[in-house]
Design a protein around this motif. Structure first.
Motif, PDB file in Angstrom:
ATOM      1  N   LYS A  39       0.786  -1.305   0.192  1.00 28.29           N
ATOM      2  CA  LYS A  39      -0.050   0.219   0.137  1.00 28.29           C
ATOM      3  C   LYS A  39       0.906   1.598   0.366  1.00 28.29           C
ATOM      4  N   ASN A  40       2.013   1.288   0.516  1.00 34.69           N
ATOM      5  CA  ASN A  40       2.754   2.022   0.812  1.00 34.69           C
ATOM      6  C   ASN A  40       3.612   2.666  -0.682  1.00 34.69           C
ATOM      7  N   ILE A  41       4.097   1.715  -1.048  1.00 34.37           N
ATOM      8  CA  ILE A  41       4.925   1.503  -2.896  1.00 34.37           C
ATOM      9  C   ILE A  41       3.356   2.229  -3.703  1.00 34.37           C
ATOM     10  N   ILE A  42       2.675   1.465  -3.599  1.00 32.59           N
ATOM     11  CA  ILE A  42       1.128   2.104  -4.762  1.00 32.59           C
ATOM     12  C   ILE A  42       1.004   3.740  -3.989  1.00 32.59           C
ATOM     13  N   SER A  43       0.745   4.074  -2.457  1.00 27.98           N
ATOM     14  CA  SER A  43       0.773   5.736  -2.556  1.00 27.98           C
ATOM     15  C   SER A  43       2.041   6.686  -2.789  1.00 27.98           C
ATOM     16  N   ASN A  44       2.715   6.565  -2.699  1.00 27.52           N
ATOM     17  CA  ASN A  44       4.484   6.719  -2.805  1.00 27.52           C
ATOM     18  C   ASN A  44       4.159   6.954  -4.261  1.00 27.52           C
ATOM     19  N   TRP A  45       3.578   5.909  -5.563  1.00 23.15           N
ATOM     20  CA  TRP A  45       3.746   6.825  -7.038  1.00 23.15           C
ATOM     21  C   TRP A  45       2.522   7.416  -7.484  1.00 23.15           C
ATOM     22  N   LYS A  81      11.305   3.907  -8.875  1.00 21.86           N
ATOM     23  CA  LYS A  81      12.251   4.878  -9.463  1.00 21.86           C
ATOM     24  C   LYS A  81      11.838   5.127 -10.902  1.00 21.86           C
ATOM     25  N   HIS A  82      11.873   6.959 -10.690  1.00 21.12           N
ATOM     26  CA  HIS A  82      11.376   7.345 -11.877  1.00 21.12           C
ATOM     27  C   HIS A  82      13.238   7.451 -12.702  1.00 21.12           C
ATOM     28  N   PHE A  83      12.775   7.120 -14.431  1.00 23.39           N
ATOM     29  CA  PHE A  83      13.868   6.971 -14.572  1.00 23.39           C
ATOM     30  C   PHE A  83      14.296   8.569 -15.560  1.00 23.39           C
ATOM     31  N   LYS A  84      13.762   9.738 -15.239  1.00 20.36           N
ATOM     32  CA  LYS A  84      14.198  11.219 -14.870  1.00 20.36           C
ATOM     33  C   LYS A  84      14.779  11.886 -14.128  1.00 20.36           C
ATOM     34  N   ARG A  85      15.906  11.999 -13.958  1.00 15.97           N
ATOM     35  CA  ARG A  85      15.607  12.750 -11.945  1.00 15.97           C
ATOM     36  C   ARG A  85      14.856  14.402 -12.490  1.00 15.97           C
ATOM     37  N   LEU A  86      14.489  14.343 -11.258  1.00 12.69           N
ATOM     38  CA  LEU A  86      13.731  15.894 -10.951  1.00 12.69           C
ATOM     39  C   LEU A  86      14.330  16.251  -9.868  1.00 12.69           C
ATOM     40  N   VAL A  87      14.761  17.705 -10.186  1.00 13.59           N
ATOM     41  CA  VAL A  87      15.223  18.491  -9.194  1.00 13.59           C
ATOM     42  C   VAL A  87      14.151  19.937  -9.091  1.00 13.59           C
ATOM     43  N   SER A  88      13.615  20.391  -9.906  1.00 14.97           N
ATOM     44  CA  SER A  88      12.867  21.249  -8.964  1.00 14.97           C
ATOM     45  C   SER A  88      11.385  21.269  -8.773  1.00 14.97           C
ATOM     46  N   ASN A 216       4.636  26.116   0.845  1.00 14.65           N
ATOM     47  CA  ASN A 216       5.719  25.893   1.026  1.00 14.65           C
ATOM     48  C   ASN A 216       5.288  24.051   1.784  1.00 14.65           C
ATOM     49  N   ILE A 217       4.277  23.691   2.202  1.00 12.57           N
ATOM     50  CA  ILE A 217       3.602  23.261   2.383  1.00 12.57           C
ATOM     51  C   ILE A 217       3.470  21.519   1.512  1.00 12.57           C
ATOM     52  N   GLU A 218       3.483  21.621   0.031  1.00  7.15           N
ATOM     53  CA  GLU A 218       3.237  21.309  -0.441  1.00  7.15           C
ATOM     54  C   GLU A 218       4.859  20.862  -1.277  1.00  7.15           C
ATOM     55  N   LYS A 219       5.591  22.177  -1.051  1.00 13.57           N
ATOM     56  CA  LYS A 219       7.088  22.327  -1.743  1.00 13.57           C
ATOM     57  C   LYS A 219       7.941  20.548  -0.736  1.00 13.57           C
ATOM     58  N   GLU A 220       6.989  21.420   1.034  1.00 10.84           N
ATOM     59  CA  GLU A 220       7.983  19.988   1.265  1.00 10.84           C
ATOM     60  C   GLU A 220       8.301  18.948   0.755  1.00 10.84           C
ATOM     61  N   PHE A 221       6.415  18.526   0.766  1.00 16.36           N
ATOM     62  CA  PHE A 221       6.046  17.044   0.212  1.00 16.36           C
ATOM     63  C   PHE A 221       6.591  17.002  -0.772  1.00 16.36           C
ATOM     64  N   TYR A 222       6.285  17.525  -1.526  1.00 13.63           N
ATOM     65  CA  TYR A 222       7.192  17.627  -2.714  1.00 13.63           C
ATOM     66  C   TYR A 222       8.581  17.446  -2.779  1.00 13.63           C
ATOM     67  N   VAL A 226      10.566  13.100  -3.788  1.00 12.74           N
ATOM     68  CA  VAL A 226      10.750  12.966  -5.097  1.00 12.74           C
ATOM     69  C   VAL A 226      11.908  12.391  -4.512  1.00 12.74           C
ATOM     70  N   ASP A 227      13.079  12.310  -3.200  1.00 10.47           N
ATOM     71  CA  ASP A 227      13.726  11.545  -2.171  1.00 10.47           C
ATOM     72  C   ASP A 227      13.521  10.055  -2.707  1.00 10.47           C
TER      73      ASP A 227
END
Length: 230
Positions: A39-45, A81-88, A216-222, A226-227
């Motif tokens: 469930k956690n894997i699905i939720s994270n995805w 695991k995404h195939f592209k790096r996302l940083v912003s 700011n809340i959503e930025k931290e969650f993002y 991504v991590d």
């Protein structure tokens, strides 16, 4: 149920349900028997694909990679695991909230999740029921449209329609009848809707402060999701 999606209309992408159903079918998974880890894997995805908007503008080949990656990770009990790096964090402050948009739906669902963590099961269930029955009609402007016309900067109108109009004839609790509920900050905002003494400048200050909190809340969650996917 686990990510509190009131109905299919609230899904940021229909792809999410199709891909998940396809994975369950191919791997012969009974969703009733999912482990907490699965469930956690699905939720994270789900949150990753919603907040990174990876389906928006994706080519057929990229969608195939997303599907293959998810199936492989889910099969091996690993986070996506995404195939592209996302940083912003691509969340413009002049974004206009529209119930049909990915950004709006993901925000609603994420703050509903936060709401559920601070409220009882019954309170959460009532709010989900309101959203389920009324969809986009659940949301209304913080300020009247005539007041919004006085605000030149597009920044402010874009954050002025994120309140639940919590009117539901099937709910008898005072907190949910003929009142407005700020799903995003977990409080009532009835004062701004009824007080004519509040100057427009004070309302602008309130909207700006509120949006910065949400941003700011959503930025931290993002950053967190991504991590996890790296």
């Amino acid at each position: 149920d686990d990510v509190l999606v009131p109905s299919i209309n609230f899904l940021p992408y229909s792809f999410q349900l199709i891909i998940l159903a396809n994975a369950f079918y191919n791997l012969k998974v009974d969703y009733k028997e999912l482990s907490l880890e699965q469930k956690n894997i699905i939720s994270n995805w789900f949150w990753f694909t919603s907040y990174t908007e990876i389906f928006s503008g994706a080519s057929d080949n990229e969608v195939k990679k997303i599907i293959d990656n998810f199936n492989e990770n889910f099969k091996n009990n690993e986070n996506y695991k995404h195939f592209k790096r996302l940083v912003s964090y691509d969340f413009e402050k002049n974004f206009s909230y529209n119930f049909r948009s990915v950004k709006t739906k993901r925000s609603i669902l994420y703050f509903l999740k936060l709401f559920s963590e601070n409220k009882s099961f019954e309170e959460t269930k009532r709010v989900v029921s309101i959203l389920q029955k009324n969809g986009s009609a659940s949301f209304s402007n913080i300020l009247e449209s005539i007041e919004l016309d006085e605000i030149d900067n597009k920044f402010y109108p874009t954050i002025a329609n994120k309140y639940i109009n919590a009117v539901d004839s099937s709910v008898f609790d005072d907190i949910y009848n003929s009142k407005y509920l700020d799903l995003f900050l977990n409080e009532s905002i009835i004062s701004l809707n009824t007080s004519e003494d509040v100057e427009i400048t004070e309302k602008i200050s309130f909207l700006e402060s509120r949006f910065n909190k949400i941003y700011n809340i959503e930025k931290e969650f993002y950053k967190d999701i991504v991590d996890i996917s790296k």
